[in-house]
Design an enzyme around this catalytic site. Sequence first.
Site: not given
Length: 306
Positions: A158-160
């Site tokens: 995920y792109k957190i």
Amino acid sequence: MFVNTDSKVIWKNGSYEKWEESSVHILSHTMHYGTGVFEGVRAYKTDQGPAIFRLNDHTERLFKAASKIGIKIPYTKEELNQVQKDIFIKNNLEEGYLRPIIFLGSESLGIRATDLSVNAAVAAWEWPSYMSPEAKKDGISIIKSSFEQYSNPLHSGYKIIGTYINSTMALHEAINKGADEALLLDKNGFISEGSGENIFIVKDGVISTPKTEHCLNGITRQSVIKIAKDFGYTIDEKNLTYEDLLDSDEAFFSGTAVEITPISKIDETIIGSGSCGDITEKLQSTYSDIVYGRNELYKDWLTLAS
């Protein structure tokens, strides 16, 4: 470098703002604690008009990332997909980059991120190739970074926002040492990924890539695996060591920005022939045909903006 911003708009919370006038409050929770998610999406010029690559998959991952950190996006996937198509046309773009981002508001500040507004924005701009034509042909040099990739399940897949500081530091380290990119290992010493790319190595015709517990399961990564399997190549997702890379016949990065870019050198070791290998070139040219709408087999990966 952004260009022609005087004629561009950014969509935020349901309306369009002039590029230069768009802003976020300095006390936004996301500014201080990294509580937000984003996506990086490319669109390409095709004979049918601008086409966004794997739009639905990117938006699906955006929503999954938000749910992982307890954020409920106040728009549907369909609404955000439409915004991404619309803003591309509003900004008069034939091809370029899209950045959807979800961030928390400034109603209060502290570690507790409850009762805060959830904000959504989408920007779109020109995006010339992240890597030069020479790099795509001759490959890039990388170094083994001194920075370890996060052993954090939130990062894996995920792109957190708050998880990217290691990537920034690793890339800066590489540039300062005269390299183009960095290679990060995980806490167990296995290859993870580049600062913002997945990695593949080729040995004796077999393509290997790190297991997804070691890296972001990138959408371009998934695309490369699908294309390679369709060509009949064996894909081995496994623990990879630094020595495996040194001994490889070919190596390449994949990602929205770099697309498919060969790696010609790691530290002081030349990889294979020192330029783009045959398998890398085959995947690279096929990927280019797909994103530019020249391959009917994968046409479902493209969404026309118009």
